[in-house]
Design an enzyme around this catalytic site. Structure first.
Site, PDB file in Angstrom:
ATOM      1  N   ASN A 172     -43.434  -1.217 -59.770  1.00 55.69           N
ATOM      2  CA  ASN A 172     -43.247  -2.376 -58.900  1.00 55.69           C
ATOM      3  C   ASN A 172     -42.644  -3.483 -59.767  1.00 55.69           C
ATOM      4  O   ASN A 172     -43.343  -4.204 -60.461  1.00 55.69           O
ATOM      5  CB  ASN A 172     -44.596  -2.797 -58.322  1.00 55.69           C
ATOM      6  N   ARG A 218     -40.894   0.424 -55.795  1.00 56.15           N
ATOM      7  CA  ARG A 218     -41.081  -0.435 -54.628  1.00 56.15           C
ATOM      8  C   ARG A 218     -39.816  -1.281 -54.461  1.00 56.15           C
ATOM      9  O   ARG A 218     -39.334  -1.887 -55.415  1.00 56.15           O
ATOM     10  CB  ARG A 218     -42.266  -1.351 -54.858  1.00 56.15           C
ATOM     11  N   HIS A 244     -44.710  -6.230 -46.268  1.00 54.54           N
ATOM     12  CA  HIS A 244     -46.070  -5.674 -46.479  1.00 54.54           C
ATOM     13  C   HIS A 244     -46.259  -4.358 -45.712  1.00 54.54           C
ATOM     14  O   HIS A 244     -47.397  -3.945 -45.476  1.00 54.54           O
ATOM     15  CB  HIS A 244     -47.172  -6.630 -45.968  1.00 54.54           C
ATOM     16  N   GLY A 300     -49.458 -13.760 -50.447  1.00 55.85           N
ATOM     17  CA  GLY A 300     -48.582 -13.644 -49.284  1.00 55.85           C
ATOM     18  C   GLY A 300     -49.444 -13.043 -48.179  1.00 55.85           C
ATOM     19  O   GLY A 300     -50.366 -12.289 -48.477  1.00 55.85           O
ATOM     20  N   ARG A 309     -46.711 -20.697 -49.166  1.00 57.64           N
ATOM     21  CA  ARG A 309     -45.698 -20.735 -48.101  1.00 57.64           C
ATOM     22  C   ARG A 309     -46.295 -21.294 -46.813  1.00 57.64           C
ATOM     23  O   ARG A 309     -47.440 -20.993 -46.474  1.00 57.64           O
ATOM     24  CB  ARG A 309     -45.175 -19.322 -47.809  1.00 57.64           C
ATOM     25  N   GLU A 315     -60.066  -8.483 -48.135  1.00 61.01           N
ATOM     26  CA  GLU A 315     -61.009  -7.498 -48.677  1.00 61.01           C
ATOM     27  C   GLU A 315     -62.270  -8.164 -49.224  1.00 61.01           C
ATOM     28  O   GLU A 315     -63.355  -7.603 -49.155  1.00 61.01           O
ATOM     29  CB  GLU A 315     -60.353  -6.725 -49.837  1.00 61.01           C
ATOM     30  N   GLU A 348     -51.243  -0.237 -52.223  1.00 65.31           N
ATOM     31  CA  GLU A 348     -49.820  -0.067 -51.948  1.00 65.31           C
ATOM     32  C   GLU A 348     -49.171   0.951 -52.882  1.00 65.31           C
ATOM     33  O   GLU A 348     -48.324   1.736 -52.459  1.00 65.31           O
ATOM     34  CB  GLU A 348     -49.112  -1.424 -52.063  1.00 65.31           C
TER      35      GLU A 348
HETATM   36  P1  ADP Z   1     -51.117 -11.021 -54.077  1.00 65.45           P
HETATM   37  O1  ADP Z   1     -50.505 -11.294 -52.741  1.00 65.45           O
HETATM   38  O2  ADP Z   1     -50.596 -11.908 -55.153  1.00 65.45           O
HETATM   39  O3  ADP Z   1     -51.195  -9.539 -54.437  1.00 65.45           O
HETATM   40  P2  ADP Z   1     -53.992 -10.755 -53.685  1.00 65.45           P
HETATM   41  O4  ADP Z   1     -53.892  -9.769 -52.573  1.00 65.45           O
HETATM   42  O5  ADP Z   1     -54.534 -10.321 -54.982  1.00 65.45           O
HETATM   43  O6  ADP Z   1     -52.619 -11.522 -53.904  1.00 65.45           O
HETATM   44  O7  ADP Z   1     -54.864 -11.982 -53.139  1.00 65.45           O
HETATM   45  C1  ADP Z   1     -55.046 -13.127 -53.894  1.00 65.45           C
HETATM   46  C2  ADP Z   1     -55.979 -14.062 -53.131  1.00 65.45           C
HETATM   47  O8  ADP Z   1     -57.239 -13.400 -52.907  1.00 65.45           O
HETATM   48  C3  ADP Z   1     -56.286 -15.346 -53.883  1.00 65.45           C
HETATM   49  O9  ADP Z   1     -56.220 -16.451 -53.000  1.00 65.45           O
HETATM   50  C4  ADP Z   1     -57.724 -15.129 -54.331  1.00 65.45           C
HETATM   51  O10 ADP Z   1     -58.416 -16.327 -54.486  1.00 65.45           O
HETATM   52  C5  ADP Z   1     -58.274 -14.327 -53.177  1.00 65.45           C
HETATM   53  N1  ADP Z   1     -59.535 -13.678 -53.529  1.00 65.45           N
HETATM   54  C6  ADP Z   1     -59.761 -12.696 -54.428  1.00 65.45           C
HETATM   55  N2  ADP Z   1     -61.100 -12.428 -54.515  1.00 65.45           N
HETATM   56  C7  ADP Z   1     -61.720 -13.272 -53.651  1.00 65.45           C
HETATM   57  C8  ADP Z   1     -63.072 -13.500 -53.258  1.00 65.45           C
HETATM   58  N3  ADP Z   1     -64.062 -12.804 -53.788  1.00 65.45           N
HETATM   59  N4  ADP Z   1     -63.319 -14.445 -52.335  1.00 65.45           N
HETATM   60  C9  ADP Z   1     -62.325 -15.157 -51.795  1.00 65.45           C
HETATM   61  N5  ADP Z   1     -61.018 -14.999 -52.108  1.00 65.45           N
HETATM   62  C10 ADP Z   1     -60.723 -14.065 -53.015  1.00 65.45           C
END
Ligand code: ADP
Length: 369
Positions: free
Chosen positions: A7, A64, A153, A185, A214, A303, A355
């Site tokens: 990626n 990707r 996505h 995102g 965004r 998640e 992914e």
């Molecule tokens: P990306 O789109 O960069 O791959 P991710 O899917 O890793 O991002 O998501 C990042 C977001 O998930 C951030 O805003 C982070 O704070 C949030 N996040 C991760 N763990 C937790 C948690 N335990 N509680 C709340 N938000 C979380």
């Protein structure tokens, strides 16, 4: 067969090596800050050489690619013609496709004899019907300039949809789902009989939900006002909407964990605005799907944050008989968690996305065809 998934982004390259026999993750890594002033890694070429130094036992490489437009409806074996087509799509994804192409070209150069596959973020959404993907703009903008909703996505929406079908022991082709990929995102997807029929990201990943930096949906006339009345340049507007808006614009942070721990009123407001937008999309997707079997939360926020899930679902019991089980919602889980009450009309899930695994699976399929 072992597949190396690459990626390649603008300043980072993530990689994962999978054994396709048992889908085991054999090796993974991340190279960040490529080409930045204080970084020792100056180029994608150097980063990939480093990766290939440590990963040796792969049979194929899967890449990707963010934008496949209408040219690519599924994973595709990379040929010179495919590279040419991805190059032609650069104007549609100027931030992403060049970095993806770097990864492809350098890997091809280093391993010309290894089969390489491109998997596109847009491919899953190519099933959207015209009334869903067309904007109400003069049709020549679609016909001549390819302006339409593409959605992104796709690999994640498809992966969690399949995981949900597996859990329900049901055929995905019979399921109607709403998938919510909530990360930095974020996008929502309406899935009818297993295929994407609408999604919140549009011509670019800027449209739709409120994201880390965004804005998501805004009145496009705000752009004219920013330029004509407030004196912004178009580059400044681009930066404003893509990098300085969303959660960061409202409360100064795009880290939801940090925002939830803050007692500032702007932090609360940022979460309220984000959750409200997601709720609106859920309502509209229920309206277009008619019957919905499950709503799925995924991505870093979807998640991990029971609080955000709860906030999004709050009030949906009255309108749609959607009932969250607050105890299950709080429970830690490994891959998938059913977080609705048995009495809920629509099942609710939190599912960990993967992914890279989905990219590996799709590549494996196309290689074996
Ligand atoms: P990306 O789109 O960069 O791959 P991710 O899917 O890793 O991002 O998501 C990042 C977001 O998930 C951030 O805003 C982070 O704070 C949030 N996040 C991760 N763990 C937790 C948690 N335990 N509680 C709340 N938000 C979380």
């Amino acid at each position: 067969m072992n597949i190396l998934v690459i990626n390649s982004g603008s300043s980072s390259i993530k990689y994962k090596l999978f054994c396709m026999k048992n889908l085991e993750l054999l090796q993974d890594g991340l190279i960040e800050k490529i080409g930045e002033d204080n970084s020792s890694i100056k180029s994608h070429h150097e980063a990939l050489l480093g990766i290939f130094e440590s990963v040796k036992n792969f049979d194929s490489i899967a890449h990707r690619v963010v934008h496949g437009a209408e040219e690519f409806e599924s994973a595709t074996i990379i040929t010179p013609k495919v590279i040419e087509l991805i190059e032609e799509l650069i104007p549609l994804a100027p931030l992403h496709n060049p970095a993806n192409l770097d990864g492809i070209k350098i890997s091809k150069e280093l391993y010309p004899e290894v089969t390489q596959v491109a998997v596109f973020d847009t491919a899953f959404h190519q099933s959207m019907p015209k009334h869903s993907f067309l904007y109400a703009l003069p049709t020549k903008l679609y016909e001549q300039s390819k302006i339409r909703r593409y959605g992104f996505h796709g690999t994640s929406h498809f992966y969690v949809a399949k995981e949900c079908a597996k859990f329900l022991n049901d055929d995905l082709k019979k399921l109607n789902l709403i998938t919510l990929h909530l990360g930095n995102g974020a996008s929502a997807c309406a899935i009818e009989n297993g295929v994407s029929v609408d999604t919140s990201m549009g011509f670019t990943p800027l449209e739709g939900l409120v994201m880390g930096t965004r804005s998501g949906d805004i009145d496009s006339a705000i752009v004219f006002h920013l330029v004509n009345t407030l004196g912004y340049t178009l580059d400044e507007v681009d930066k404003l909407l893509n990098k300085q808006s969303g959660l960061v614009g409202i409360c100064g942070s795009n880290d939801v964990r940090e925002i939830l721990n803050s007692s500032n009123s702007s932090s609360k407001l940022a979460i309220d605005i984000m959750a409200y937008r997601i709720k609106k999309y859920i309502g509209s997707y229920i309206a277009i799907l008619g019957r919905v079997d499950a709503i799925i939360f995924t991505g870093g926020i979807g998640e991990n944050s029971a609080v955000i899930r709860s906030k999004v679902l709050d009030g949906l019991d009255l309108a749609f008989n959607i009932e969250e089980d607050s105890v299950k919602n709080e429970e830690k889980f490994d891959k998938i968690s059913l977080i609705s009450k048995d009495s809920s009309k629509i099942k609710l899930f939190a599912i960990k996305t993967n992914e890279e695994l989905e990219i590996a699976k799709q590549s494996y399929e196309v290689i074996n065809e």
